[in-house]
Design a protein around this motif. Structure first.
Motif, PDB file in Angstrom:
ATOM      1  N   LYS A 196     -24.395  11.879 -24.860  1.00  0.00           N
ATOM      2  CA  LYS A 196     -24.816  11.715 -26.250  1.00  0.00           C
ATOM      3  C   LYS A 196     -23.587  11.502 -27.109  1.00  0.00           C
ATOM      4  O   LYS A 196     -22.479  11.906 -26.734  1.00  0.00           O
ATOM      5  N   ILE A 197     -23.814  10.944 -28.275  1.00  0.00           N
ATOM      6  CA  ILE A 197     -22.718  10.794 -29.235  1.00  0.00           C
ATOM      7  C   ILE A 197     -22.266  12.194 -29.641  1.00  0.00           C
ATOM      8  O   ILE A 197     -23.088  13.051 -29.961  1.00  0.00           O
ATOM      9  N   GLY A 198     -20.969  12.443 -29.596  1.00  0.00           N
ATOM     10  CA  GLY A 198     -20.436  13.759 -29.943  1.00  0.00           C
ATOM     11  C   GLY A 198     -20.019  14.574 -28.734  1.00  0.00           C
ATOM     12  O   GLY A 198     -19.377  15.611 -28.889  1.00  0.00           O
ATOM     13  N   ASP A 199     -20.339  14.106 -27.527  1.00  0.00           N
ATOM     14  CA  ASP A 199     -19.908  14.817 -26.321  1.00  0.00           C
ATOM     15  C   ASP A 199     -18.384  14.746 -26.181  1.00  0.00           C
ATOM     16  O   ASP A 199     -17.773  13.720 -26.480  1.00  0.00           O
ATOM     17  N   VAL A 200     -17.823  15.840 -25.691  1.00  0.00           N
ATOM     18  CA  VAL A 200     -16.362  15.898 -25.540  1.00  0.00           C
ATOM     19  C   VAL A 200     -15.960  15.338 -24.175  1.00  0.00           C
ATOM     20  O   VAL A 200     -16.571  15.659 -23.162  1.00  0.00           O
ATOM     21  N   VAL A 201     -14.922  14.497 -24.200  1.00  0.00           N
ATOM     22  CA  VAL A 201     -14.403  13.903 -22.954  1.00  0.00           C
ATOM     23  C   VAL A 201     -13.081  14.592 -22.620  1.00  0.00           C
ATOM     24  O   VAL A 201     -12.203  14.695 -23.467  1.00  0.00           O
TER      25      VAL A 201
ATOM     26  N   LYS B 141     -21.574  17.035 -16.803  1.00  0.00           N
ATOM     27  CA  LYS B 141     -20.864  17.141 -15.504  1.00  0.00           C
ATOM     28  C   LYS B 141     -20.796  15.782 -14.809  1.00  0.00           C
ATOM     29  O   LYS B 141     -21.169  15.631 -13.644  1.00  0.00           O
ATOM     30  N   GLN B 142     -20.343  14.773 -15.568  1.00  0.00           N
ATOM     31  CA  GLN B 142     -20.262  13.421 -15.004  1.00  0.00           C
ATOM     32  C   GLN B 142     -18.851  12.865 -15.116  1.00  0.00           C
ATOM     33  O   GLN B 142     -18.146  13.145 -16.088  1.00  0.00           O
ATOM     34  N   HIS B 143     -18.521  12.050 -14.140  1.00  0.00           N
ATOM     35  CA  HIS B 143     -17.212  11.394 -14.139  1.00  0.00           C
ATOM     36  C   HIS B 143     -17.314   9.976 -14.704  1.00  0.00           C
ATOM     37  O   HIS B 143     -18.387   9.391 -14.711  1.00  0.00           O
ATOM     38  N   GLY B 144     -16.182   9.457 -15.136  1.00  0.00           N
ATOM     39  CA  GLY B 144     -16.116   8.072 -15.589  1.00  0.00           C
ATOM     40  C   GLY B 144     -14.679   7.599 -15.566  1.00  0.00           C
ATOM     41  O   GLY B 144     -13.762   8.392 -15.324  1.00  0.00           O
ATOM     42  N   ILE B 145     -14.485   6.321 -15.816  1.00  0.00           N
ATOM     43  CA  ILE B 145     -13.120   5.782 -15.890  1.00  0.00           C
ATOM     44  C   ILE B 145     -12.857   5.363 -17.328  1.00  0.00           C
ATOM     45  O   ILE B 145     -13.579   4.531 -17.885  1.00  0.00           O
ATOM     46  N   LEU B 146     -11.828   5.959 -17.903  1.00  0.00           N
ATOM     47  CA  LEU B 146     -11.455   5.632 -19.276  1.00  0.00           C
ATOM     48  C   LEU B 146     -10.507   4.431 -19.233  1.00  0.00           C
ATOM     49  O   LEU B 146      -9.431   4.510 -18.641  1.00  0.00           O
TER      50      LEU B 146
ATOM     51  N   THR C 245     -10.148  15.668 -19.159  1.00  0.00           N
ATOM     52  CA  THR C 245      -9.740  15.288 -17.808  1.00  0.00           C
ATOM     53  C   THR C 245     -10.573  16.121 -16.829  1.00  0.00           C
ATOM     54  O   THR C 245     -11.016  17.217 -17.175  1.00  0.00           O
ATOM     55  N   SER C 246     -10.745  15.601 -15.661  1.00  0.00           N
ATOM     56  CA  SER C 246     -11.633  16.258 -14.704  1.00  0.00           C
ATOM     57  C   SER C 246     -11.052  17.595 -14.239  1.00  0.00           C
ATOM     58  O   SER C 246      -9.857  17.690 -13.948  1.00  0.00           O
ATOM     59  N   PRO C 247     -11.893  18.636 -14.150  1.00  0.00           N
ATOM     60  CA  PRO C 247     -11.379  19.920 -13.660  1.00  0.00           C
ATOM     61  C   PRO C 247     -10.987  19.865 -12.188  1.00  0.00           C
ATOM     62  O   PRO C 247     -10.273  20.728 -11.699  1.00  0.00           O
ATOM     63  N   ALA C 248     -11.454  18.846 -11.478  1.00  0.00           N
ATOM     64  CA  ALA C 248     -11.124  18.731 -10.057  1.00  0.00           C
ATOM     65  C   ALA C 248     -10.173  17.569  -9.788  1.00  0.00           C
ATOM     66  O   ALA C 248     -10.031  17.135  -8.652  1.00  0.00           O
ATOM     67  N   SER C 249      -9.502  17.076 -10.854  1.00  0.00           N
ATOM     68  CA  SER C 249      -8.622  15.919 -10.685  1.00  0.00           C
ATOM     69  C   SER C 249      -7.388  16.273  -9.863  1.00  0.00           C
ATOM     70  O   SER C 249      -6.841  17.371  -9.980  1.00  0.00           O
ATOM     71  N   THR C 250      -6.966  15.339  -9.038  1.00  0.00           N
ATOM     72  CA  THR C 250      -5.746  15.560  -8.267  1.00  0.00           C
ATOM     73  C   THR C 250      -4.556  14.841  -8.894  1.00  0.00           C
ATOM     74  O   THR C 250      -3.419  15.048  -8.503  1.00  0.00           O
ATOM     75  N   LEU C 251      -4.816  13.973  -9.872  1.00  0.00           N
ATOM     76  CA  LEU C 251      -3.741  13.208 -10.511  1.00  0.00           C
ATOM     77  C   LEU C 251      -3.351  13.790 -11.869  1.00  0.00           C
ATOM     78  O   LEU C 251      -2.178  13.828 -12.225  1.00  0.00           O
ATOM     79  N   LEU C 252      -4.344  14.224 -12.635  1.00  0.00           N
ATOM     80  CA  LEU C 252      -4.089  14.738 -13.991  1.00  0.00           C
ATOM     81  C   LEU C 252      -4.347  16.233 -14.046  1.00  0.00           C
ATOM     82  O   LEU C 252      -5.158  16.750 -13.289  1.00  0.00           O
ATOM     83  N   PRO C 253      -3.669  16.937 -14.967  1.00  0.00           N
ATOM     84  CA  PRO C 253      -3.974  18.364 -15.128  1.00  0.00           C
ATOM     85  C   PRO C 253      -5.419  18.538 -15.608  1.00  0.00           C
ATOM     86  O   PRO C 253      -5.941  17.668 -16.309  1.00  0.00           O
ATOM     87  N   PRO C 254      -6.068  19.618 -15.241  1.00  0.00           N
ATOM     88  CA  PRO C 254      -7.491  19.769 -15.570  1.00  0.00           C
ATOM     89  C   PRO C 254      -7.735  20.130 -17.034  1.00  0.00           C
ATOM     90  O   PRO C 254      -6.885  20.725 -17.687  1.00  0.00           O
ATOM     91  N   ASN C 255      -8.919  19.773 -17.493  1.00  0.00           N
ATOM     92  CA  ASN C 255      -9.461  20.208 -18.792  1.00  0.00           C
ATOM     93  C   ASN C 255      -8.584  19.886 -20.005  1.00  0.00           C
ATOM     94  O   ASN C 255      -8.514  20.659 -20.943  1.00  0.00           O
TER      95      ASN C 255
ATOM     96  N   GLN D  25      -6.123   2.703 -16.967  1.00  0.00           N
ATOM     97  CA  GLN D  25      -7.318   3.446 -16.539  1.00  0.00           C
ATOM     98  C   GLN D  25      -6.963   4.844 -16.054  1.00  0.00           C
ATOM     99  O   GLN D  25      -6.020   5.010 -15.267  1.00  0.00           O
ATOM    100  N   VAL D  26      -7.714   5.827 -16.542  1.00  0.00           N
ATOM    101  CA  VAL D  26      -7.583   7.208 -16.047  1.00  0.00           C
ATOM    102  C   VAL D  26      -8.994   7.776 -15.847  1.00  0.00           C
ATOM    103  O   VAL D  26      -9.944   7.348 -16.489  1.00  0.00           O
ATOM    104  N   GLY D  27      -9.067   8.746 -14.971  1.00  0.00           N
ATOM    105  CA  GLY D  27     -10.357   9.397 -14.721  1.00  0.00           C
ATOM    106  C   GLY D  27     -10.687  10.351 -15.860  1.00  0.00           C
ATOM    107  O   GLY D  27      -9.792  11.006 -16.399  1.00  0.00           O
ATOM    108  N   ALA D  28     -11.963  10.405 -16.235  1.00  0.00           N
ATOM    109  CA  ALA D  28     -12.377  11.309 -17.313  1.00  0.00           C
ATOM    110  C   ALA D  28     -13.641  12.042 -16.903  1.00  0.00           C
ATOM    111  O   ALA D  28     -14.316  11.651 -15.942  1.00  0.00           O
ATOM    112  N   TRP D  29     -13.943  13.088 -17.652  1.00  0.00           N
ATOM    113  CA  TRP D  29     -15.034  13.991 -17.270  1.00  0.00           C
ATOM    114  C   TRP D  29     -15.770  14.427 -18.525  1.00  0.00           C
ATOM    115  O   TRP D  29     -15.143  14.734 -19.542  1.00  0.00           O
TER     116      TRP D  29
END
Lengths: 166, 249
Positions: free
Chosen positions: B192-197, B167-172, B199-209, B158-162
């Motif tokens: 919607k189908i086709g939205d780009v997922v 502008k919504q968060h989720g868990i991948l 990493t969160s721009p405000a993530s503290t664990l993963l690099p942003p975007n 599991q990793v955090g996704a955005w």
């Protein structure tokens, strides 16, 4: 001769087994899935040896194989139970040219190991309790059982002969 | 008298000079009427062999690429400055380690890659691994010379996704298949189908975007929480080289 066979067995277990696990050659895959190597190694040993030796071997083999995976689910419980069953079944003066018999036992062994890992993963990760993961697990389970059943008659019967001559 | 006049009229028509003048005037009228179309067409035909060819097109494209890369650099600098101002995590392209994939188990019970860079090269557990296309996984363990990468597709990973559009968060969550599941926190995800997922721009664990994938299927009515199926943009089965991002270790 016996000494040579011993060396061969050590070589297979300590060199070939990790090599197969790490390299995972494409020509030994079915749908990208490799055979269940611990079953292939444990099967001849358990058939030829007594219960206690089989159990110890299964635990050690489980520890060894677990070091090549991500630490969550383990091979040890399923290998432990398989070693019990196979050592009980044993050879008991049965003809070992039962080439298909080894394949069949390997298929059931691989399926049991797969089921055990599947169950452990479901137990560990609550997020996996859905249809998507189950379809994938069935796919791996069937592919792994088939490829193990195809490979085991060659490797396991060869190892069994080596144990017999030892 | 009348006869003589008739003779004069026909006599003019029979003279060649009349026709030359007539045709010249007609030509002038035609040029005027078509606004010089014939000349222009003729000029374009003449010019065809020396028109800007494929080489020139490539120069133009190269120029456009240079312009884009300059703009990107400026935007990145701007982004770094703003992220510093907000004390957010940064994606620094200088702190990357390139590594080759030495072993691949991307379709088994455990989905992982073994790469040829380890603790000796500064790889740490938890660092992000990217490939052509975006994020592929995280470093699970290291040895002095190798590292084990747990793929995003690994069951239970599991990793955090955005999702930037909503502008919504989720868990991948990895499901074993090539399409992990994105579990939303909101009851109405609005994706919607086709939205780009990413990493969160405000993530503290993963690099942003960092690009993760594209939404392929959405079940907004699912219980206990809505989810989407994400098609990853980076395919671990086809990647031979990866990059480890050092700055999130």
């Amino acid at each position: 001769m016996a000494k040579n066979k011993k060396k061969l067995l050590i070589f297979f277990t300590l060199v070939c087994l990790p090599a197969f696990l790490i390299i995972s050659p494409d020509w030994l895959k079915i749908n990208g899935i490799t055979p269940c190597w611990p079953v292939i190694v444990l099967l001849p040993f358990s058939l030829k040896n007594c219960r206690w030796r089989s159990i110890i071997a299964s635990i050690l083999l489980g520890f060894f194989i677990d070091s090549f995976t991500i630490t969550n689910a383990s091979y040890i419980p399923s290998l432990f139970l398989l070693s019990l069953v196979w050592s009980q079944y044993g050879l008991h003066n049965k003809k070992i040219e039962l080439f298909l018999n080894i394949g069949l036992m390997a298929i059931f062994g691989a399926a049991f190991v797969g089921l055990s890992i599947w169950a452990q993963k479901i137990f560990i990760y609550s997020s996996l309790r859905n249809n998507w993961f189950h379809s994938w697990s069935i796919y791996i389970l069937i592919s792994e059982a088939i490829i193990t059943g195809l490979v085991a008659p060659f490797f396991s019967s060869w190892l069994l002969l080596a144990y017999e001559k030892n | 008298m009348i006869k003589a006049r008739r003779n004069i009229g026909f006599h003019l028509l029979l003279k060649s000079r009349f026709w030359v003048i007539f045709l010249f005037i007609a030509l002038l009228f035609a040029i005027r009427w078509t606004k010089g179309a014939g000349y222009l067409d003729f000029y374009s035909i003449l010019l065809k062999p020396i028109l800007p060819g494929t080489a020139q097109r490539e120069w133009i494209k190269e120029g456009e690429n240079i312009e884009r890369s300059m703009r990107l650099k400026l935007l990145e600098e701007d982004n770094i400055r703003l992220r510093k101002a907000l004390s957010l995590k940064q994606l620094n392209s200088d702190q990357r380690i390139s590594a080759a994939v030495i072993s691949r188990s991307s379709r088994n019970w455990w989905q992982l890659l073994e790469i040829n860079k380890g603790a000796k090269d500064g790889v740490l557990k938890g660092q992000t691994v990217i490939g052509p296309g975006g994020l592929i996984g995280l470093v699970d363990s290291t040895t002095p010379l190798t590292s084990r990468v747990r793929l995003l597709t690994d069951p239970g990973h599991q990793v955090g996704a955005w999702i930037d559009r909503t502008k919504q968060h989720g868990i991948l969550t990895g499901m074993g298949t090539n399409r992990p599941k994105l579990i939303f926190f909101n009851k109405k995800p609005l994706v919607k189908i086709g939205d780009v997922v990413t990493t969160s721009p405000a993530s503290t664990l993963l690099p942003p975007n960092l690009t993760i994938g594209i939404i392929q299927f959405v079940d907004a009515q699912a219980l206990p929480s809505p989810y989407a199926i994400v098609q990853l943009t980076a395919s671990p089965e086809a990647i031979d080289w990866v990059q480890i991002l050092k700055n999130n270790g």
